[in-house]
Each structure stands twice: as structure tokens, then as C-alpha cells.
Design a protein around this motif. Structure first.
Motif, PDB file in Angstrom:
ATOM      1  N   GLY A  79       0.817  -1.198   0.000  1.00 44.69           N
ATOM      2  CA  GLY A  79       0.000   0.000   0.000  1.00 44.69           C
ATOM      3  C   GLY A  79       0.858   1.259   0.000  1.00 44.69           C
ATOM      4  O   GLY A  79       2.041   1.219   0.357  1.00 44.69           O
ATOM      5  N   VAL A  80       0.254   2.380  -0.386  1.00 47.97           N
ATOM      6  CA  VAL A  80       0.969   3.650  -0.445  1.00 47.97           C
ATOM      7  C   VAL A  80       1.529   4.029   0.922  1.00 47.97           C
ATOM      8  O   VAL A  80       2.722   4.326   1.062  1.00 47.97           O
ATOM      9  N   ARG A  81       0.684   4.013   1.935  1.00 48.39           N
ATOM     10  CA  ARG A  81       1.155   4.374   3.275  1.00 48.39           C
ATOM     11  C   ARG A  81       2.160   3.344   3.794  1.00 48.39           C
ATOM     12  O   ARG A  81       3.160   3.693   4.422  1.00 48.39           O
ATOM     13  N   GLU A  82       1.892   2.081   3.513  1.00 47.42           N
ATOM     14  CA  GLU A  82       2.792   1.006   3.938  1.00 47.42           C
ATOM     15  C   GLU A  82       4.178   1.196   3.328  1.00 47.42           C
ATOM     16  O   GLU A  82       5.200   0.970   3.987  1.00 47.42           O
ATOM     17  N   PHE A  83       4.211   1.619   2.073  1.00 46.05           N
ATOM     18  CA  PHE A  83       5.474   1.872   1.384  1.00 46.05           C
ATOM     19  C   PHE A  83       6.281   2.946   2.106  1.00 46.05           C
ATOM     20  O   PHE A  83       7.481   2.789   2.362  1.00 46.05           O
ATOM     21  N   LEU A  84       5.633   4.037   2.450  1.00 42.91           N
ATOM     22  CA  LEU A  84       6.325   5.122   3.141  1.00 42.91           C
ATOM     23  C   LEU A  84       6.708   4.728   4.572  1.00 42.91           C
ATOM     24  O   LEU A  84       7.766   5.115   5.073  1.00 42.91           O
ATOM     25  N   GLU A  85       5.855   3.952   5.222  1.00 43.01           N
ATOM     26  CA  GLU A  85       6.168   3.485   6.586  1.00 43.01           C
ATOM     27  C   GLU A  85       7.406   2.594   6.584  1.00 43.01           C
ATOM     28  O   GLU A  85       8.231   2.643   7.501  1.00 43.01           O
ATOM     29  N   VAL A  88      12.676   7.644  10.702  1.00 34.23           N
ATOM     30  CA  VAL A  88      11.848   8.848  10.581  1.00 34.23           C
ATOM     31  C   VAL A  88      10.584   8.659  11.416  1.00 34.23           C
ATOM     32  O   VAL A  88       9.930   7.615  11.310  1.00 34.23           O
ATOM     33  N   PRO A  89      10.206   9.644  12.237  1.00 38.06           N
ATOM     34  CA  PRO A  89       8.985   9.538  13.044  1.00 38.06           C
ATOM     35  C   PRO A  89       7.758   9.290  12.173  1.00 38.06           C
ATOM     36  O   PRO A  89       7.625   9.845  11.089  1.00 38.06           O
ATOM     37  N   GLN A  90       6.851   8.462  12.669  1.00 38.82           N
ATOM     38  CA  GLN A  90       5.666   8.111  11.899  1.00 38.82           C
ATOM     39  C   GLN A  90       4.785   9.316  11.578  1.00 38.82           C
ATOM     40  O   GLN A  90       4.125   9.343  10.543  1.00 38.82           O
ATOM     41  N   ASP A  91       4.782  10.332  12.461  1.00 40.31           N
ATOM     42  CA  ASP A  91       3.937  11.488  12.199  1.00 40.31           C
ATOM     43  C   ASP A  91       4.407  12.298  10.997  1.00 40.31           C
ATOM     44  O   ASP A  91       3.662  13.106  10.438  1.00 40.31           O
ATOM     45  N   LYS A  92       5.657  12.071  10.584  1.00 43.80           N
ATOM     46  CA  LYS A  92       6.175  12.764   9.399  1.00 43.80           C
ATOM     47  C   LYS A  92       5.510  12.237   8.125  1.00 43.80           C
ATOM     48  O   LYS A  92       5.419  12.948   7.118  1.00 43.80           O
ATOM     49  N   ILE A  93       5.018  10.995   8.186  1.00 42.10           N
ATOM     50  CA  ILE A  93       4.420  10.377   7.008  1.00 42.10           C
ATOM     51  C   ILE A  93       3.178  11.133   6.558  1.00 42.10           C
ATOM     52  O   ILE A  93       2.959  11.334   5.354  1.00 42.10           O
ATOM     53  N   ASN A  94       2.361  11.579   7.516  1.00 42.44           N
ATOM     54  CA  ASN A  94       1.151  12.323   7.162  1.00 42.44           C
ATOM     55  C   ASN A  94       1.497  13.590   6.390  1.00 42.44           C
ATOM     56  O   ASN A  94       0.828  13.940   5.411  1.00 42.44           O
ATOM     57  N   HIS A  95       2.555  14.259   6.821  1.00 48.13           N
ATOM     58  CA  HIS A  95       2.983  15.487   6.149  1.00 48.13           C
ATOM     59  C   HIS A  95       3.432  15.200   4.722  1.00 48.13           C
ATOM     60  O   HIS A  95       3.066  15.920   3.786  1.00 48.13           O
ATOM     61  N   ILE A  96       4.189  14.123   4.542  1.00 46.03           N
ATOM     62  CA  ILE A  96       4.690  13.772   3.215  1.00 46.03           C
ATOM     63  C   ILE A  96       3.548  13.375   2.287  1.00 46.03           C
ATOM     64  O   ILE A  96       3.495  13.795   1.124  1.00 46.03           O
ATOM     65  N   ILE A  97       2.612  12.574   2.803  1.00 43.66           N
ATOM     66  CA  ILE A  97       1.481  12.143   1.983  1.00 43.66           C
ATOM     67  C   ILE A  97       0.685  13.352   1.497  1.00 43.66           C
ATOM     68  O   ILE A  97       0.258  13.410   0.333  1.00 43.66           O
ATOM     69  N   ALA A  98       0.496  14.342   2.373  1.00 39.80           N
ATOM     70  CA  ALA A  98      -0.208  15.558   1.979  1.00 39.80           C
ATOM     71  C   ALA A  98       0.607  16.344   0.964  1.00 39.80           C
ATOM     72  O   ALA A  98       0.060  16.889  -0.008  1.00 39.80           O
ATOM     73  N   GLU A 148      -5.919  10.734  -0.508  1.00 43.55           N
ATOM     74  CA  GLU A 148      -7.053   9.874  -0.849  1.00 43.55           C
ATOM     75  C   GLU A 148      -6.614   8.515  -1.392  1.00 43.55           C
ATOM     76  O   GLU A 148      -7.453   7.631  -1.591  1.00 43.55           O
ATOM     77  N   LYS A 149      -5.316   8.354  -1.646  1.00 43.13           N
ATOM     78  CA  LYS A 149      -4.807   7.109  -2.214  1.00 43.13           C
ATOM     79  C   LYS A 149      -3.952   6.321  -1.223  1.00 43.13           C
ATOM     80  O   LYS A 149      -3.425   5.260  -1.580  1.00 43.13           O
ATOM     81  N   GLN A 150      -3.816   6.807   0.006  1.00 45.06           N
ATOM     82  CA  GLN A 150      -2.829   6.224   0.919  1.00 45.06           C
ATOM     83  C   GLN A 150      -3.096   4.777   1.298  1.00 45.06           C
ATOM     84  O   GLN A 150      -2.175   4.062   1.702  1.00 45.06           O
TER      85      GLN A 150
END
Length: 243
Positions: free
Chosen positions: A102-108, A116-126, A132-134
Motif C-alpha cells: 500500500g501507499v502508506r505502507e510503502f512510506l512506513e 523517521v517519526p511516523q507522524d512525518k508520514i502524514n505530512h509527506i502524503i499531503a 485519498e490514495k494512501q
């Protein structure tokens, strides 16, 4: 001869000196040198097979040079590759991931590798416009979306050096503009950026130096003063068509 074995006249944050790549009797890259400093962007241009990807692959540590050395912030790649790689972000020209991921899984996954802190992922996805594709699988993404995802993982850890191979491939006009704005913002933060492109307007807008590579050699190098972007773009187009 390596940098440590001789006095180098180069003193940038990134130093490539005398880099070459040879496959049997074929020279993919003749001796090539380049230096960069904080906040600088170098764009590599030239036809297909010119040697641009060879330079970027060596910079990223994917390919070992036949001769020469690479030093980033005092770290010699051939002496401490792990420390070197920890300082870079790399966006290859082809997507390399399990399609079912998955998109989010890939970044995680990449966030865990780079601590990298997990909360940074939300910022990158945005930032890359994939909110909407995460939860979708990577294989369901369009070419442009996959490019944006690759860019997201490359900047996730805020590297000292960002390396990208044809990052604008597949991007629509809106996201090309977003890419330009992002690169300009990263430069202001002091990030060093080097990428290849066939889009001379993009090179003119963000590149501080544009290097034309032809048959594995540096054919020309132009410094961008940023004064007249349309005129500079025209110059690049003419050089590109003759390369």
C-alpha cells in the motif's frame, strides 16, 4: 587516484572527482568531476544513453565507479558507505516496490529504515497529494502518482543530498509546477539537489548549473543567473537539440 591520496582543488560539500564507469571495453562514463554546495541544484541534461543515469547511480551508491571518488560532507563513500547513504535521498527512474504494498505502507517501510517519526508520514502524503490514495496498492497508481510516491520516500528523511533520475516523467502540468516549488523550497533549506530531465523549462527554473552529457562526457556546463528565465530556457533547448 582517490581524493585522500592527493590534494584536491575542490572544496564543496559534495565532491565527485575523476569518476568513470567502464563495462569491458565500453566507456559508459569518461572521467567526470563535479562539486556542489549547500542549497545548490545541478541538472543533468542530454539524450538517452548519454551517461546521466550512470552519474546518478554512482552518486546514489547503486553502481560502483571504475575510477574516482565521491565525498559528501567529508564522508568518503568507498570508506563508509553506510554513513554516506544515510545522508542521501534517491529517486530512481523506475518504481521498485511490491505492487501489493500500500501507499502508506510503502512510506512506513522507508520511514522505519531511516528512523523517521511516523507522524512525518502524514505530512509527506499531503505534500505529494496522495491523501485519498494512501490505502490503495501501489500497483493501482498511475505513472504520475508513482513518481510522486517515489519523490515522497526520497525526501522523507530530509537528506543532505537529493538525487533524482527523470523525476518529472509522468507528471501533469499542475504537479510539474508543484515539483518546481518543492525544489525551490528544499534549496532554501540548504539541501543539495541533482537530477536529470528532458524538460528544459524545468531545468531553467530550478537549476543553478545545467550540465549537458554526451556519450559519457561533459559536453557543456552553464551557470544560471536567474535573470531571464525564458531566454535561458531557449539557450538550453538549442543545446539540448544539438546534444
Amino acid at each position: 587516484m582517490e581524493v585522500k591520496e592527493k590534494e584536491s582543488k575542490l572544496d564543496g560539500n559534495l565532491i565527485m572527482e575523476g569518476i568513470s564507469k567502464q563495462y569491458k571495453q565500453k566507456h559508459a562514463l569518461h572521467p567526470f568531476s563535479m562539486e556542489m554546495r549547500e542549497g545548490e541544484c545541478v541538472v543533468l541534461c542530454g539524450g538517452n544513453g548519454a551517461g546521466k543515469s550512470t552519474i546518478l547511480n554512482i552518486l546514489a551508491g547503486v553502481s560502483k565507479p571504475t575510477t574516482g571518488s565521491v565525498v559528501l560532507n567529508g564522508i568518503k563513500m568507498d570508506q563508509d558507505k553506510m554513513a554516506y547513504v544515510a545522508c542521501i535521498g534517491y529517486m530512481p527512474d523506475e518504481f521498485m516496490a511490491q505492487g501489493e504494498m500500500g501507499v502508506r505502507e510503502f512510506l512506513e517501510f522507508y520511514a522505519s529504515l531511516r528512523l523517521v517519526p511516523q507522524d512525518k508520514i502524514n505530512h509527506i502524503i499531503a505534500q505529494i497529494g496522495l491523501e485519498e490514495k494512501q490505502l490503495e496498492q501501489v500497483k493501482a497508481l498511475s505513472k504520475g502518482m508513482r513518481q510522486r510516491l517515489l519523490l515522497g520516500q526520497a525526501i522523507l528523511a530530509e537528506p543532505d543530498l537529493l538525487i533524482m533520475d527523470e523525476p518529472t516523467n509522468g507528471l501533469d502540468p499542475f504537479w510539474i509546477n508543484e515539483f518546481i516549488e518543492l525544489i525551490q523550497a528544499l534549496k532554501k533549506r540548504g539541501m543539495m539537489i541533482v537530477f536529470s530531465t528532458h524538460m528544459m523549462d524545468v531545468a531553467a527554473e530550478v537549476g543553478d548549473r545545467i550540465m549537458f552529457i554526451h556519450e559519457g562526457k561533459l559536453a557543456d556546463s552553464l551557470v544560471n543567473d536567474g535573470v531571464d528565465i525564458p531566454e535561458f530556457t531557449s539557450r538550453l533547448v538549442k543545446l539540448y537539440r544539438s546534444s
